[in-house]
Design a protein around this motif. Structure first.
Motif, PDB file in Angstrom:
ATOM      1  N   TYR A   1     -14.084  -5.481   9.406  1.00  0.00           N
ATOM      2  CA  TYR A   1     -12.776  -4.801   9.394  1.00  0.00           C
ATOM      3  C   TYR A   1     -12.124  -4.897  10.782  1.00  0.00           C
ATOM      4  O   TYR A   1     -10.956  -5.273  10.905  1.00  0.00           O
ATOM      5  CB  TYR A   1     -12.983  -3.344   8.991  1.00  0.00           C
TER       6      TYR A   1
ATOM      7  N   ALA B   1      -7.682   7.375  13.986  1.00  0.00           N
ATOM      8  CA  ALA B   1      -8.071   8.106  12.773  1.00  0.00           C
ATOM      9  C   ALA B   1      -6.878   8.887  12.222  1.00  0.00           C
ATOM     10  O   ALA B   1      -6.221   9.639  12.946  1.00  0.00           O
ATOM     11  CB  ALA B   1      -9.217   9.059  13.105  1.00  0.00           C
TER      12      ALA B   1
ATOM     13  N   GLY C   1       0.833  -1.207   0.000  1.00  0.00           N
ATOM     14  CA  GLY C   1       0.000   0.000   0.000  1.00  0.00           C
ATOM     15  C   GLY C   1       0.861   1.247   0.000  1.00  0.00           C
ATOM     16  O   GLY C   1       0.547   2.234   0.683  1.00  0.00           O
TER      17      GLY C   1
ATOM     18  N   HIS D   1       4.735  -1.789  -3.021  1.00  0.00           N
ATOM     19  CA  HIS D   1       3.539  -2.476  -3.507  1.00  0.00           C
ATOM     20  C   HIS D   1       2.408  -1.485  -3.723  1.00  0.00           C
ATOM     21  O   HIS D   1       2.242  -0.543  -2.958  1.00  0.00           O
ATOM     22  CB  HIS D   1       3.088  -3.544  -2.495  1.00  0.00           C
TER      23      HIS D   1
HETATM   24  P1  NAD Z   1      -5.166   4.454   2.050  1.00  0.00           P
HETATM   25  O1  NAD Z   1      -6.509   4.101   1.526  1.00  0.00           O
HETATM   26  O2  NAD Z   1      -4.509   5.693   1.596  1.00  0.00           O
HETATM   27  O3  NAD Z   1      -4.141   3.250   1.829  1.00  0.00           O
HETATM   28  C1  NAD Z   1      -4.544   1.923   1.798  1.00  0.00           C
HETATM   29  C2  NAD Z   1      -3.660   1.175   0.831  1.00  0.00           C
HETATM   30  O4  NAD Z   1      -4.083  -0.193   0.778  1.00  0.00           O
HETATM   31  C3  NAD Z   1      -3.756   1.746  -0.586  1.00  0.00           C
HETATM   32  O5  NAD Z   1      -2.467   1.840  -1.133  1.00  0.00           O
HETATM   33  C4  NAD Z   1      -4.588   0.692  -1.318  1.00  0.00           C
HETATM   34  O6  NAD Z   1      -4.261   0.581  -2.689  1.00  0.00           O
HETATM   35  C5  NAD Z   1      -4.206  -0.576  -0.566  1.00  0.00           C
HETATM   36  N1  NAD Z   1      -5.230  -1.599  -0.754  1.00  0.00           N
HETATM   37  C6  NAD Z   1      -6.565  -1.486  -0.528  1.00  0.00           C
HETATM   38  N2  NAD Z   1      -7.188  -2.633  -0.892  1.00  0.00           N
HETATM   39  C7  NAD Z   1      -6.227  -3.469  -1.350  1.00  0.00           C
HETATM   40  C8  NAD Z   1      -6.225  -4.789  -1.873  1.00  0.00           C
HETATM   41  N3  NAD Z   1      -7.356  -5.502  -2.037  1.00  0.00           N
HETATM   42  N4  NAD Z   1      -5.054  -5.343  -2.245  1.00  0.00           N
HETATM   43  C9  NAD Z   1      -3.908  -4.656  -2.111  1.00  0.00           C
HETATM   44  N5  NAD Z   1      -3.832  -3.415  -1.631  1.00  0.00           N
HETATM   45  C10 NAD Z   1      -4.981  -2.828  -1.255  1.00  0.00           C
HETATM   46  O7  NAD Z   1      -5.351   4.483   3.623  1.00  0.00           O
HETATM   47  P2  NAD Z   1      -4.300   4.489   4.827  1.00  0.00           P
HETATM   48  O8  NAD Z   1      -4.983   5.200   5.928  1.00  0.00           O
HETATM   49  O9  NAD Z   1      -2.958   4.942   4.385  1.00  0.00           O
HETATM   50  O10 NAD Z   1      -4.284   2.940   5.229  1.00  0.00           O
HETATM   51  C11 NAD Z   1      -3.090   2.241   5.547  1.00  0.00           C
HETATM   52  C12 NAD Z   1      -3.393   1.226   6.615  1.00  0.00           C
HETATM   53  O11 NAD Z   1      -3.731   1.900   7.840  1.00  0.00           O
HETATM   54  C13 NAD Z   1      -4.583   0.304   6.315  1.00  0.00           C
HETATM   55  O12 NAD Z   1      -4.270  -1.013   6.698  1.00  0.00           O
HETATM   56  C14 NAD Z   1      -5.681   0.856   7.183  1.00  0.00           C
HETATM   57  O13 NAD Z   1      -6.632  -0.125   7.503  1.00  0.00           O
HETATM   58  C15 NAD Z   1      -4.879   1.318   8.380  1.00  0.00           C
HETATM   59  N6  NAD Z   1      -5.563   2.303   9.231  1.00  0.00           N
HETATM   60  C16 NAD Z   1      -5.909   3.511   8.735  1.00  0.00           C
HETATM   61  C17 NAD Z   1      -6.574   4.412   9.558  1.00  0.00           C
HETATM   62  C18 NAD Z   1      -7.020   5.766   9.056  1.00  0.00           C
HETATM   63  O14 NAD Z   1      -7.813   6.426   9.751  1.00  0.00           O
HETATM   64  N7  NAD Z   1      -6.543   6.234   7.913  1.00  0.00           N
HETATM   65  C19 NAD Z   1      -6.856   4.082  10.897  1.00  0.00           C
HETATM   66  C20 NAD Z   1      -6.459   2.830  11.364  1.00  0.00           C
HETATM   67  C21 NAD Z   1      -5.809   1.940  10.513  1.00  0.00           C
END
Ligand code: NAD
Length: 242
Positions: A150, A181, A7, A30
């Protein structure tokens, strides 16, 4: 040091990749749907003398994960750091989500990450001070009123990390970062009112920047975290203390 960040095209993953590259790592970036952004970042890092390349996989698709692991093994004979950051947060009441949506959420956020780690273990076994960092969520601890699958998947990662921490010691440390968040695409649907309410509940009064979460991941990937394994680093502004 050779690191794979999943990601890595945007959000927390992108900032993590930049920090690791700044610390001297060669990067495998990736991506899933944002090839151009990942390739641009790879070119940007490479032009600054930090070798990086992009590769893709859908974490919900076992054959796609296998193909990515094979592609990585063709380029590298060793992986030192795996940051399993990719994930998606489909919202919906448990009464309304379809079985297919539930299965897809578990596939992307739990089964896919487990498969990815397993496929990469042959490369990780020769790691120099190996590190696995799994990105979970505060919702693994608090639960979610509109994202039970989730939260379930992210909680599953905790058991996986603790088990791996035991099984892979002493060569590889395994830890979790649990963001609250964070200001990425995941919160893009926030209305100004929702954002206000969200921030009012956070003791530090605001959501995290992606860099603040990436800093925690980069710390766990660094030699400074060499005696830390099987634990969770909470990065949530105090909304949950762990
Ligand atoms: P984001 O949406 O910017 O990044 C998520 C990444 O995961 C993207 O690059 C996307 O392409 C990839 N992804 C999604 N579905 C996929 C799939 N099926 N196969 C491969 N890759 C996939 O959001 P983010 O906030 O940067 O998220 C990063 C991590 O942090 C995630 O695991 C998310 O669950 C976690 N997270 C985020 C938050 C928040 O509030 N932003 C809070 C808690 C946890």
């Amino acid at each position: 040091m050779r690191a794979l960040v999943t990601g890595a095209s945007r959000g927390i993953g992108r900032e993590t990749a930049k920090l690791l590259a700044g610390g001297g790592a060669e990067l495998a970036l990736h991506h899933f749907r944002h090839r151009e952004a990942a390739e641009q970042l790879a070119a940007e890092l490479t032009s600054k003398g930090k070798p990086a390349f992009a590769l893709s996989a859908d974490l919900a698709s076992p054959p796609s994960i296998d193909r990515m692991a094979e592609a990585l093994a063709e380029r590298w004979d060793r992986l030192d750091v795996l940051v399993q950051n990719a994930g998606s947060y489909p919202r919906g009441s448990i009464f309304e989500l379809t079985d297919a949506q539930v299965d897809a959420t578990l596939a992307t956020n739990l089964l896919g990450p487990i498969r990815l780690v397993r496929r990469l273990l042959p490369l990780l076994k020769d790691a120099r001070a190996g590190r696995i960092i799994l990105v979970s969520s505060v919702l693994a601890y608090t639960g979610s009123v509109h994202g039970a699958p989730y939260a379930t998947a992210k909680a599953g990662l905790l058991g996986f990390a603790r088990s791996l921490a035991r099984e892979l010691a002493p060569r590889i440390t395994v830890n979790v970062v649990a963001p609250g968040a964070t200001d990425t695409a995941i919160l893009a649907g926030d209305t100004p009112e929702l954002r206000k309410r969200r921030e009012a509940q956070i003791p530090l009064g605001r959501v995290a920047t992606p860099t603040e979460v990436a800093e925690a991941i980069a710390f766990l990937a660094s030699p400074r975290a060499g005696y830390i394994t099987g634990t969770t680093l909470h990065v949530n502004g105090g909304i949950y203390f762990g």
